[in-house]
Design an enzyme around this catalytic site. Structure first.
Site, PDB file in Angstrom:
ATOM      1  N   CYS A 196       0.849  -1.187   0.000  1.00 36.47           N
ATOM      2  CA  CYS A 196       0.000   0.000   0.000  1.00 36.47           C
ATOM      3  C   CYS A 196       0.883   1.235   0.000  1.00 36.47           C
ATOM      4  CB  CYS A 196      -0.913   0.018   1.224  1.00 36.47           C
ATOM      5  SG  CYS A 196      -2.134   1.350   1.195  1.00 36.47           S
TER       6      CYS A 196
ATOM      7  N   CYS B 142      -0.128   5.170   6.095  1.00 33.79           N
ATOM      8  CA  CYS B 142      -0.781   5.540   7.350  1.00 33.79           C
ATOM      9  C   CYS B 142       0.142   5.086   8.493  1.00 33.79           C
ATOM     10  CB  CYS B 142      -2.144   4.864   7.468  1.00 33.79           C
ATOM     11  SG  CYS B 142      -3.288   5.339   6.158  1.00 33.79           S
TER      12      CYS B 142
ATOM     13  N   CYS C 256      -0.345   1.652  10.405  1.00 31.20           N
ATOM     14  CA  CYS C 256      -0.653   0.438   9.638  1.00 31.20           C
ATOM     15  C   CYS C 256       0.625  -0.207   9.137  1.00 31.20           C
ATOM     16  CB  CYS C 256      -1.566   0.774   8.476  1.00 31.20           C
ATOM     17  SG  CYS C 256      -1.984  -0.670   7.484  1.00 31.20           S
TER      18      CYS C 256
ATOM     19  N   CYS D  39      -6.337  -6.401  12.338  1.00 31.60           N
ATOM     20  CA  CYS D  39      -6.357  -5.190  11.516  1.00 31.60           C
ATOM     21  C   CYS D  39      -5.011  -4.478  11.575  1.00 31.60           C
ATOM     22  CB  CYS D  39      -7.408  -4.219  12.033  1.00 31.60           C
ATOM     23  SG  CYS D  39      -9.064  -4.845  11.918  1.00 31.60           S
TER      24      CYS D  39
HETATM   25  N1  SAH Z   1      -6.991   1.318   2.714  1.00 31.80           N
HETATM   26  C1  SAH Z   1      -8.299   0.970   3.161  1.00 31.80           C
HETATM   27  C2  SAH Z   1      -8.442  -0.508   3.354  1.00 31.80           C
HETATM   28  C3  SAH Z   1      -7.530  -1.104   4.399  1.00 31.80           C
HETATM   29  S1  SAH Z   1      -8.530  -1.324   5.754  1.00 31.80           S
HETATM   30  C4  SAH Z   1      -8.632   1.754   4.417  1.00 31.80           C
HETATM   31  O1  SAH Z   1      -7.767   2.449   4.916  1.00 31.80           O
HETATM   32  O2  SAH Z   1      -9.763   1.725   4.866  1.00 31.80           O
HETATM   33  C5  SAH Z   1      -7.525  -1.581   7.023  1.00 31.80           C
HETATM   34  C6  SAH Z   1      -8.280  -1.326   8.307  1.00 31.80           C
HETATM   35  O3  SAH Z   1      -7.423  -1.693   9.372  1.00 31.80           O
HETATM   36  C7  SAH Z   1      -8.570   0.145   8.440  1.00 31.80           C
HETATM   37  O4  SAH Z   1      -9.773   0.461   9.050  1.00 31.80           O
HETATM   38  C8  SAH Z   1      -7.417   0.569   9.284  1.00 31.80           C
HETATM   39  O5  SAH Z   1      -7.667   1.744   9.902  1.00 31.80           O
HETATM   40  C9  SAH Z   1      -7.272  -0.600  10.221  1.00 31.80           C
HETATM   41  N2  SAH Z   1      -5.945  -0.619  10.842  1.00 31.80           N
HETATM   42  C10 SAH Z   1      -4.781  -0.280  10.276  1.00 31.80           C
HETATM   43  N3  SAH Z   1      -3.769  -0.371  11.165  1.00 31.80           N
HETATM   44  C11 SAH Z   1      -4.312  -0.784  12.328  1.00 31.80           C
HETATM   45  C12 SAH Z   1      -3.776  -1.089  13.614  1.00 31.80           C
HETATM   46  N4  SAH Z   1      -2.473  -0.966  13.883  1.00 31.80           N
HETATM   47  N5  SAH Z   1      -4.625  -1.496  14.564  1.00 31.80           N
HETATM   48  C13 SAH Z   1      -5.932  -1.639  14.300  1.00 31.80           C
HETATM   49  N6  SAH Z   1      -6.493  -1.371  13.111  1.00 31.80           N
HETATM   50  C14 SAH Z   1      -5.694  -0.957  12.129  1.00 31.80           C
END
Ligand code: SAH
Length: 355
Positions: free
Chosen positions: A114, A118, A121, A335
């Site tokens: 990706c 973020c 993530c 997630c």
């Molecule tokens: N790019 C899209 C799809 C990926 S979804 C989006 O951002 O929505 C991935 C999900 O996991 C998102 O809701 C994101 O916020 C969540 N996520 C990412 N890192 C995380 C973490 N460290 N702990 C919990 N949730 C997380």
């Protein structure tokens, strides 16, 4: 795959008929091949025994079925299972199968890696990847379905795995055209970090999946610090696009809100969130942060009582809010924990890290 062989996997019905037309004499052959591809998950043309031997041989010269191999599976103590796929070019992606009572939710990837970086993530930490093809998207559902047939019951699909689905809308559209022959649009959720042009394109589709938006902060300042995409598509523009987004009468947008300790978990933040979403058909899904060694150490999960208090504050103001259950964390399937192993991490730009 030789160069002049075309991959059949990922072609929706009409396009499949077009590419097969020069080779088959009867239209029902297309249906047989379509079903073999998408109902049985056939991995080779030779195994489509509904077709005569000669036709199979002729098709096998020109076409292939690019079903990616499942490289590894990790079963979590809570029944969640993570599948790692190795794609034809060596890229790897993950999909997660989450049993929930009589239903199951499959968390699907839309890109290998990706580019959005973020801060919370892990997928972004490992760097940008490439778009998946429609076949590679559909294949995740087929492969997981095949290996977990025993659990039956209904299936929900969430595009919350690796990647940003609205940056790969062409393949997503083809994949959904195929998948919605068996799974209702209402059972499919696409999650976006807030790619406004993608939201606008989706708004024009004749049928749409459910939409979830990764919000994670109630103001531009904080959102930009953890989600660089917010500088390009700030909150006011994002919410304006969402207010224009067509919803069925009882349909609601899901706003995912990651709870990060001492960053966005105060009662005043809950109030700001309610104000931000006022007037929208919305619900909030709170996600207590899953920490990871590669993330900045300020990325911590709030205490349970803080999470509950945040939820209760939202509900007391009339906002529907749920807390996402943490699943599969013992096998790094939770997630934000999906990564592409075997790649050099790109890391985050240190200067931007501090909350
Ligand atoms: N790019 C899209 C799809 C990926 S979804 C989006 O951002 O929505 C991935 C999900 O996991 C998102 O809701 C994101 O916020 C969540 N996520 C990412 N890192 C995380 C973490 N460290 N702990 C919990 N949730 C997380």
């Amino acid at each position: 795959m030789t160069q002049n062989q075309q991959d059949l996997l990922g072609l929706p019905r009409r396009r499949l008929a077009e590419v097969l037309a020069p080779f088959i004499d009867r239209p029902y052959r297309t249906d047989q091949i379509y079903r073999a591809l998408y109902e049985r998950g056939a991995g080779e043309i030779g195994s489509i025994t509904e077709l005569g031997k000669e036709l199979r041989a002729e098709l096998a010269e020109r076409f292939t079925i690019g079903l990616p191999e499942v490289a590894t599976r990790h079963l979590s103590a809570d029944g969640t299972e993570k599948f790692l796929f190795r794609l034809a070019d060596g890229a790897t992606i993950e999909a997660v199968d989450i049993p929930d009572g009589r239903r199951r939710t499959l968390c699907i990837s839309s890109q290998a890696g990706c580019a959005l970086t973020c801060r919370f993530c892990v997928t972004g930490y490992w760097g940008g990847g490439r778009d998946l093809t429609a076949g590679e998207i559909v294949a995740q559902v087929l492969a997981v379905g095949k290996q977990r047939r025993e659990s039956g019951g209904g299936l929900n699909l969430v595009f919350m795995g690796m990647g940003e689905p609205l940056l790969n809308l062409g393949a997503l559209g083809d994949a959904l055209e195929i998948l919605t022959e068996q799974i209702s649009w209402r059972r499919i959720t696409v999650s976006t970090a807030g790619v406004i042009p993608g939201i606008e394109e989706l708004a024009g589709w004749r049928k749409r999946p459910r939409l979830a938006i990764s919000l994670h902060a109630p103001d531009d300042d904080r959102r930009s610090r953890i989600m660089p995409i917010n500088r390009r598509y700030p909150l006011a523009d994002l919410l304006a696009a969402l207010r224009r987004y067509p919803l069925d009468r009882r349909e609601r947008l899901t706003f995912e809100y990651l709870l990060i300790r001492d960053f966005n978990d105060a009662p005043a933040d809950a109030d700001a969130l309610v104000r931000l979403l006022s007037g929208l058909q919305a619900k909030v899904n709170l996600i207590p942060l899953n920490p990871d060694p590669v993330l900045d150490e300020s990325m911590k999960r709030p205490r349970r009582t803080v999470v509950t208090a945040f939820r209760d504050r939202l509900t007391s103001k009339g906002m529907t809010a749920t807390v996402r259950k943490q699943r599969g964390d013992d096998v790094s399937a939770a997630c934000g924990q999906l990564r592409a192993p075997g790649r050099e991490p790109r890391g985050f730009r240190r200067s931007n890290l501090s909350l």
